[in-house]
Design an enzyme around this catalytic site. Structure first.
Site: not given
Ligand code: GUN
Length: 298
Positions: A52, A96, A119
């Site tokens: 990311k 995350q 998100d």
């Molecule tokens: N962990 C797995 N998928 C995601 C996501 O889309 N966003 C976040 N913040 N954590 C994740």
């Protein structure tokens, strides 16, 4: 002939548009800023977070990564989120998940400012999606990416089509169902307590699998000609590649399902690459909104 939906190409097209729009914003002196927060050393999360941050830099963004030790306290994490909320150089905040057990994930998610919640997990954004206020919401990245792939096959209007979403998570299943509904599909959410899941799945013109169980959806669950969107990313042992090796598979038994489906996403190379692309898109949108400008269509 079945269409194998190319998520890598679709994701690259989104990233290209985001990069161009980001360059355009730069001429007005604005750089979209994304902060990604990782707590602990979960290897899969480390890989996701690094991708990311790297992709954000490639889009021309101001990209900040905060990697905190596993024993970070809830108060320390809340303080970091609050400082990012008030930092004008940051337009998107992603913490995350999963977080370590001693941290209340819900509390952290609800502390992220809704207008920086790229998100789409904050109640304000969940509520906007649920009430059809998609134009001012942030919608979770994975279902938004899945919808974009679906749009490439079925178009924007899904009137008259039956969609079955297998899985009811807050990250994928529920927002996916809301997006399908907003596109006029007739939507059913199925899960582990559903009676006759295979029979229900066979009614689906659009079948979305988001359960996290490798190969659970067999070929005979798929209606001939259906569009199958496989959101599952499961790592399984692959002794054929050598001792201790693994490979990624989806929730759909691909080799069987591709013989029946009209179109299907592979794993890897389907929905997966779209998630990060949509995170970039949401961050760009946030920067446009913060500048009082209309975000471009992506
Ligand atoms: N962990 C797995 N998928 C995601 C996501 O889309 N966003 C976040 N913040 N954590 C994740």
């Amino acid at each position: 002939m079945v269409e194998i939906i190319d998520g890598k190409a679709a994701a690259a097209a989104v990233v290209e548009k985001v990069t161009a729009a980001s360059a355009e914003l730069a001429t007005a002196g604005i750089t979209p800023g994304l902060a990604v927060v990782l707590v602990g050393e979960d290897p899969a999360s480390q890989v996701y977070v690094a991708s990311k941050s790297k992709r954000a830099k490639e889009c021309g963004f101001h990209s900040v990564q905060h990697s905190l030790p596993a024993d970070t306290s809830q108060e320390e994490l809340l303080a970091l989120v609050e400082s990012l909320n008030s930092d004008p150089a940051i337009h998107g905040i992603l913490v995350q998940l999963p977080l370590p057990d001693h941290i209340d994930s819900g509390r952290i998610i609800q502390t992220v400012a809704p207008e920086k919640d790229v998100d789409g997990f904050h109640f304000i954004n969940v509520g906007k999606l649920g009430t059809g206020e998609i134009g001012t919401a942030f919608v979770p990245c994975t279902p938004t990416g899945a919808m974009l792939l679906l749009e490439g096959v079925r178009g924007k209007d899904l009137s008259g089509l039956n969609a079955v979403v297998v899985g009811r998570s807050n990250i994928v299943g529920k927002p996916m169902a809301n997006l399908l509904l907003a596109a006029n599909a007739t939507v059913t959410i199925a899960h582990s307590r559903t009676k006759d899941l295979p029979g229900l799945a066979r009614t689906a013109d659009i079948l979305v699998a988001a359960v996290g169980r490798p190969g659970m959806i067999n070929g005979d669950w798929v209606k001939p000609g259906a569009t199958v969107i496989d959101v599952g990313i499961n790592r399984i042992p692959a002794p054929e590649k050598g001792e201790g090796k693994t490979r990624l598979v989806g929730d759909v038994a691909f080799a069987e399902a591709e013989k029946v489906a009209g179109a299907i996403t592979p794993v890897p190379g389907g929905v997966g690459p779209m998630t990060i692309a949509m995170l970039m898109a949401n961050t760009l949108i946030s920067a446009y909104r913060a500048a009082g400008k209309e975000p471009p269509a992506l």
